[in-house]
Design a protein around this motif. Structure first.
Motif, PDB file in Angstrom:
ATOM      1  N   VAL A 342       0.838  -1.210   0.000  1.00 32.58           N
ATOM      2  CA  VAL A 342       0.000   0.000   0.000  1.00 32.58           C
ATOM      3  C   VAL A 342       0.871   1.257   0.000  1.00 32.58           C
ATOM      4  N   GLY A 343       0.497   2.201  -0.825  1.00 28.92           N
ATOM      5  CA  GLY A 343       1.082   3.542  -0.733  1.00 28.92           C
ATOM      6  C   GLY A 343       2.302   3.788  -1.586  1.00 28.92           C
ATOM      7  N   THR A 344       3.073   2.748  -1.896  1.00 27.61           N
ATOM      8  CA  THR A 344       4.260   2.985  -2.712  1.00 27.61           C
ATOM      9  C   THR A 344       3.837   3.113  -4.179  1.00 27.61           C
ATOM     10  N   GLU A 345       4.757   3.640  -5.001  1.00 30.47           N
ATOM     11  CA  GLU A 345       4.406   3.878  -6.411  1.00 30.47           C
ATOM     12  C   GLU A 345       4.303   2.565  -7.180  1.00 30.47           C
ATOM     13  N   PRO A 346       3.314   2.457  -8.055  1.00 31.25           N
ATOM     14  CA  PRO A 346       3.244   1.261  -8.900  1.00 31.25           C
ATOM     15  C   PRO A 346       4.447   1.209  -9.851  1.00 31.25           C
ATOM     16  N   LYS A 347       4.806   0.016 -10.233  1.00 27.53           N
ATOM     17  CA  LYS A 347       5.971  -0.119 -11.120  1.00 27.53           C
ATOM     18  C   LYS A 347       5.577  -0.841 -12.392  1.00 27.53           C
ATOM     19  N   GLN A 348       6.383  -0.553 -13.455  1.00 24.58           N
ATOM     20  CA  GLN A 348       6.235  -1.267 -14.724  1.00 24.58           C
ATOM     21  C   GLN A 348       4.816  -1.215 -15.289  1.00 24.58           C
ATOM     22  N   LEU A 349       4.201  -0.031 -15.223  1.00 27.60           N
ATOM     23  CA  LEU A 349       2.877   0.118 -15.845  1.00 27.60           C
ATOM     24  C   LEU A 349       3.093   0.238 -17.357  1.00 27.60           C
ATOM     25  N   LYS A 350       2.359  -0.549 -18.090  1.00 22.13           N
ATOM     26  CA  LYS A 350       2.595  -0.596 -19.543  1.00 22.13           C
ATOM     27  C   LYS A 350       1.976   0.632 -20.223  1.00 22.13           C
ATOM     28  N   LEU A 351       2.852   1.459 -20.778  1.00 21.79           N
ATOM     29  CA  LEU A 351       2.403   2.688 -21.442  1.00 21.79           C
ATOM     30  C   LEU A 351       2.780   2.612 -22.925  1.00 21.79           C
ATOM     31  N   GLY A 352       1.764   2.704 -23.783  1.00 22.24           N
ATOM     32  CA  GLY A 352       2.017   2.679 -25.222  1.00 22.24           C
ATOM     33  C   GLY A 352       2.580   4.020 -25.676  1.00 22.24           C
ATOM     34  N   ILE A 353       3.586   4.000 -26.535  1.00 24.55           N
ATOM     35  CA  ILE A 353       4.173   5.246 -27.048  1.00 24.55           C
ATOM     36  C   ILE A 353       4.003   5.260 -28.571  1.00 24.55           C
ATOM     37  N   VAL A 354       3.378   6.326 -29.059  1.00 19.82           N
ATOM     38  CA  VAL A 354       3.322   6.520 -30.511  1.00 19.82           C
ATOM     39  C   VAL A 354       4.140   7.776 -30.775  1.00 19.82           C
ATOM     40  N   ASN A 355       5.363   7.584 -31.262  1.00 23.77           N
ATOM     41  CA  ASN A 355       6.259   8.717 -31.448  1.00 23.77           C
ATOM     42  C   ASN A 355       6.419   9.005 -32.943  1.00 23.77           C
ATOM     43  N   ASN A 356       5.545   9.848 -33.458  1.00 23.25           N
ATOM     44  CA  ASN A 356       5.577  10.138 -34.891  1.00 23.25           C
ATOM     45  C   ASN A 356       6.747  11.060 -35.269  1.00 23.25           C
ATOM     46  N   GLU A 357       7.405  11.594 -34.256  1.00 24.11           N
ATOM     47  CA  GLU A 357       8.525  12.480 -34.561  1.00 24.11           C
ATOM     48  C   GLU A 357       9.786  11.677 -34.894  1.00 24.11           C
ATOM     49  N   SER A 358      10.058  10.619 -34.091  1.00 21.90           N
ATOM     50  CA  SER A 358      11.275   9.855 -34.395  1.00 21.90           C
ATOM     51  C   SER A 358      10.995   8.376 -34.630  1.00 21.90           C
ATOM     52  N   MET A 359       9.730   8.002 -34.569  1.00 23.64           N
ATOM     53  CA  MET A 359       9.282   6.635 -34.844  1.00 23.64           C
ATOM     54  C   MET A 359       9.991   5.582 -33.987  1.00 23.64           C
ATOM     55  N   THR A 360      10.422   5.963 -32.810  1.00 21.27           N
ATOM     56  CA  THR A 360      11.081   4.991 -31.925  1.00 21.27           C
ATOM     57  C   THR A 360      10.927   5.445 -30.469  1.00 21.27           C
ATOM     58  N   THR A 361      11.057   4.508 -29.578  1.00 12.63           N
ATOM     59  CA  THR A 361      11.074   4.917 -28.157  1.00 12.63           C
ATOM     60  C   THR A 361      12.506   4.951 -27.662  1.00 12.63           C
ATOM     61  N   LEU A 362      13.410   4.257 -28.381  1.00 11.70           N
ATOM     62  CA  LEU A 362      14.786   4.153 -27.893  1.00 11.70           C
ATOM     63  C   LEU A 362      15.630   5.364 -28.311  1.00 11.70           C
ATOM     64  N   CYS A 363      15.194   6.013 -29.386  1.00 14.95           N
ATOM     65  CA  CYS A 363      15.889   7.213 -29.884  1.00 14.95           C
ATOM     66  C   CYS A 363      17.405   6.964 -29.955  1.00 14.95           C
ATOM     67  N   GLU A 364      17.793   5.976 -30.768  1.00 17.17           N
ATOM     68  CA  GLU A 364      19.179   5.472 -30.777  1.00 17.17           C
ATOM     69  C   GLU A 364      20.249   6.570 -30.912  1.00 17.17           C
ATOM     70  N   ASN A 365      20.094   7.444 -31.932  1.00 16.35           N
ATOM     71  CA  ASN A 365      21.158   8.414 -32.159  1.00 16.35           C
ATOM     72  C   ASN A 365      20.866   9.784 -31.528  1.00 16.35           C
ATOM     73  N   PHE A 366      20.051   9.707 -30.523  1.00 17.32           N
ATOM     74  CA  PHE A 366      19.602  10.935 -29.877  1.00 17.32           C
ATOM     75  C   PHE A 366      20.753  11.593 -29.093  1.00 17.32           C
ATOM     76  N   ASP A 367      20.905  12.902 -29.322  1.00 17.81           N
ATOM     77  CA  ASP A 367      21.935  13.646 -28.601  1.00 17.81           C
ATOM     78  C   ASP A 367      21.234  14.729 -27.769  1.00 17.81           C
ATOM     79  N   TRP A 368      21.330  14.575 -26.490  1.00 14.82           N
ATOM     80  CA  TRP A 368      20.617  15.458 -25.535  1.00 14.82           C
ATOM     81  C   TRP A 368      20.931  16.937 -25.841  1.00 14.82           C
ATOM     82  N   ASN A 369      22.221  17.248 -26.124  1.00  9.75           N
ATOM     83  CA  ASN A 369      22.647  18.643 -26.288  1.00  9.75           C
ATOM     84  C   ASN A 369      22.089  19.303 -27.545  1.00  9.75           C
TER      85      ASN A 369
END
Ligand SMILES: Nc1ncnc2c1ncn2[C@@H]1O[C@H](COP(=O)(O)OP(=O)(O)OP(=O)(O)O)[C@@H](O)[C@H]1O
Length: 707
Positions: A342-369
């Motif tokens: 009770v009370g702690t945060e739920p974990k591993q909730l399955k959230l679907g991602i539709v990323n039409n900008e980069s078509m991926t969730t892993l964003c392999e060549n993504f550069d934060w800067n």
């Protein structure tokens, strides 16, 4: 010359509901005689005996024992003169034979040497097993002999025995009867005995047959045989039983088998024994009530009996290993389950991602800067969706990639995921435009410059927790992005500044639920423990037997509560340790005060358990009552939902319950550091005390009226 009467019963009536069991029974038992009470099973022999010894309250009529009316006067003298063996064994399984005889001997004010001497004598007489043998390891017949020994331990003047020879072999049965005849002749002991072995009653001085709530006869076996013109008591009994059977089936008086005239003549002889019919009627008209009795002997407290009772309860407790393990481990297990669920945060909730900008969730060549490039007082955004997905690298999310919003929503509908985060193709550019144009933004900019969330809200808890977390993370994402762009980082937030007192916003819900959990848990533990122990003692017959031996209900109750208070103390310490060590709650209030509130909840639970034990007939019933109440209490006491959400009458009802204010007190001391003199805190404590006193008084009153 008539012998002095040891027991006299006059016009005794008793009904269970509408069923009349004793219908004006009158009898007298002369001192130094054996009185055999015979009758078909269920005719009311035990009820009559219970009324004589005082464990059942007759509806009307009088009982005198040894010239004492059972009005409570000199009741201690009376109980010392009385030896009683109930039909059920009424022994303590966790006791050895020696413990048993010492327990009852002590209650009868006997010295240890005297108990030892009587034990040795009775062991020989009744062929008792080894003194150290536990009763739970004895056979039925052995237990019955121990029970008989208990009735004889203090050499009583009057012996009342409810089927003492059941399950005893013929040789021992003869020995028992010989012993009874011996004490009757030598000590002028008076014996009332019920038995199903009819012929053994031939050794009695007087035999009485009971039928339809009346005594049909009270005469010597020889006279009865003569009146009924039968060869044996068995035949007389058979005739009477057949007659009863016939009457019950046909609802008319029988005329065959037993001559009605012989019964009538017996009835007349009974009346003659007691005086004229008119006299009996007069006394019946008085319909005297038993105000008190042996079991009402009071609210007395005697140190020697308290010592014997506490010793008994303690032995019963520590010899019940299963019970100890349960009582010790249950609070720990319960708190552990609570902490981890009770009370702690739920974990591993399955959230679907539709990323039409980069078509991926892993964003392999993504550069934060390269996501926010600040130049010439301007800021350009790229691949912000990947940047935000980095914020969602959190144990709460299990991101699952979908390639279209339609398939993702299908996934929600089929229960594969509980929500979808939709990121438009040109999110970074439109988001940049949206900031740059501000109030001048077109609708399409606003529309494409926002992320869209589709959430399965069937489980509102998960839905809200997931959405809230996502919004919080987005706020963080936006603030840090603005900071990089030299923008006022809070400019696009909702213009409300949140400040949280006492407990942080992101503190686990556990902090709010813990007070309720702790208070209700110890209340439940107290109520189940007390109700189970007391009901078991009553069902075993030990309660009544102790009372007939002179112990008061108050002494039994207090002796139980004193042992249970110690157990409760240990359980409260366990609960407290679990709260402090495992919950990681920052307790700002006084630990001692918190412990006091928890302990009071346990004591109030014990008082409630005592109350439950006065009207529940079985362990199962009490269990259902105590644990069944736990569920609505969890709901009503404001543990999982604020009581302010309830209709007004339910809110008041909730506040009136023993635990609601106590839970609030606990919470306020724990999180706000309020002290005992705070109105809210002493209100909760006061309510526990009021309920404890109420349950105690109501229980004693119910015990009095429920005989
Ligand atoms: N507490 C009670 N509530 C309702 N009915 C009861 C209660 N105790 C006993 N009875 C009923 O009262 C009747 C008399 O019971 P009692 O135990 O006195 O009979 P008995 O003659 O001693 O029987 P047995 O020889 O089988 O022990 C029975 O029909 C029994 O079912």
């Amino acid at each position: 010359m008539a012998l002095p009467q040891a027991i006299k019963v006059n016009n005794l009536k008793k009904a269970y509901g509408s069923k009349r069991i004793l219908d004006g029974i009158s009898m007298k038992v002369e001192q130094g005689t054996i009185f055999g009470l015979l009758g078909a099973s269920g005719c009311g022999k035990t009820t009559l005996i219970n009324c004589i010894v005082g464990t059942k309250k007759p509806d009307s009529g009088d009982v005198w024992i040894c010239n004492y009316t059972p009005d409570g006067t000199n009741i201690n003298d009376l109980t010392l003169k009385l030896g009683y063996m109930p039909q059920e064994l009424a022994l303590i399984d966790e006791f050895s034979i020696k413990d048993t005889l010492y327990y009852f001997g002590t209650i009868y004010k006997m010295k240890p040497e005297k108990i030892k001497e009587r034990h040795e004598y009775l062991a020989k007489l009744l062929d008792l097993p080894d003194a150290n043998k536990y009763l739970k390891h004895c056979s039925g017949g052995q237990k019955r002999r121990v029970s008989f020994a208990v009735a004889l331990i203090h050499n009583p003047e009057i012996l009342i025995l409810d089927e003492p020879t059941v399950g005893v072999d013929p040789i021992l049965r003869e020995k028992i009867w010989n012993h009874m005849k011996e004490i009757v002749n030598e000590n002028r002991t008076t014996v009332i005995i019920t038995t199903h072995y009819i012929e053994e009653a031939r050794a009695a001085d007087v035999v009485a047959f009971m039928r339809n709530g009346k005594l049909l006869s009270q005469d010597s076996p020889e006279n009865l045989l003569a009146i009924f013109q039968k060869e044996s008591l068995e035949e007389i009994f058979l005739s009477i039983c057949q007659e009863q059977q016939y009457e019950l089936q046909n609802e008319v008086p029988a005329t065959q088998n037993v001559s009605q005239s012989s019964i009538n003549s017996l009835n007349e002889s009974v009346i003659d024994n007691y005086g004229s019919t008119d006299e009996l009627r007069k006394s019946s008209d008085k319909e005297k009530k038993h105000d008190k009795g042996i079991s009402m002997s009071s609210l007395q407290l005697h140190p020697y009996r308290m010592k014997a009772l506490i010793n008994k309860n303690w032995k019963q407790f520590y010899r019940n290993i299963g019970g100890i393990l349960f009582l010790i481990t249950f609070p720990i297990c319960q708190m552990w389950f609570f902490v981890n669920s009770v009370g702690t945060e739920p974990k591993q909730l399955k959230l679907g991602i539709v990323n039409n900008e980069s078509m991926t969730t892993l964003c392999e060549n993504f550069d934060w800067n390269s996501t926010a490039i600040y130049e010439d007082n301007d800021c350009h955004f790229r691949n912000l969706t990947c940047r935000f997905l980095n914020y969602l690298e959190h144990p709460m999310f299990d991101k699952i990639l979908y390639h279209s919003i339609e398939t993702a929503i299908e996934g929600v509908k089929h229960g594969e995921i509980i929500g979808v985060l939709y990121m438009p193709a040109n999110f970074s550019e439109t988001f940049e435009e949206r900031i740059r144009l501000g109030k001048d933004s077109d609708d399409w900019i606003v529309n494409y410059g926002e992320l869209k969330v589709y959430m399965d809200m069937t489980n509102k808890f998960t839905g809200v927790i997931l959405a809230t977390k996502m919004f919080d993370l987005f706020t963080k994402f936006q603030e840090e992005l603005f900071q990089e762009c030299h923008l006022q980082k809070k400019i696009s937030n909702i213009p409300i500044q949140e400040n949280y007192l006492y407990v942080k916003k992101d503190a686990p819900l556990t902090i709010s639920v813990t007070p309720g959990m702790a208070v209700l848990l110890v209340f439940l533990l107290g109520s189940t423990m007390t109700s189970q122990i007391i009901i078991k003692e009553k069902l075993d017959g030990v309660w009544d037997r102790s009372i007939i031996a002179g112990v008061s209900s108050l002494e039994i109750t207090l002796s139980h509560l004193s042992i249970q208070s110690i157990i409760m103390l240990v359980e409260c310490i366990e609960v407290f340790i679990m709260i402090v060590w495992t919950l990681n709650v920052n307790i700002v209030g006084n630990y001692l005060l918190l412990f006091f509130i928890t302990y009071l909840a346990g004591v109030c639970g014990m008082a409630f358990g005592f109350f439950v034990s006065t009207f529940c007939q079985s362990l199962g019933e009490a269990n259902i009552f105590c644990t069944g109440l736990y569920v609505p209490m969890t709901v009503i006491c404001g543990i999982i939902w604020p009581i302010e959400a309830m209709p007004v009458f339910l809110r008041w009802f909730s506040l009136f319950l023993p635990c609601t204010l106590g839970i609030m007190s606990f919470r306020n001391v724990m999180t706000k550091g309020w002290n005992l003199w705070n109105f809210q805190v002493y209100n909760g404590i006061g309510l526990f005390m009021i309920w404890t006193i109420f349950f105690g008084i109501a229980s004693i009153w119910l015990i009095k009226i429920k005989r």
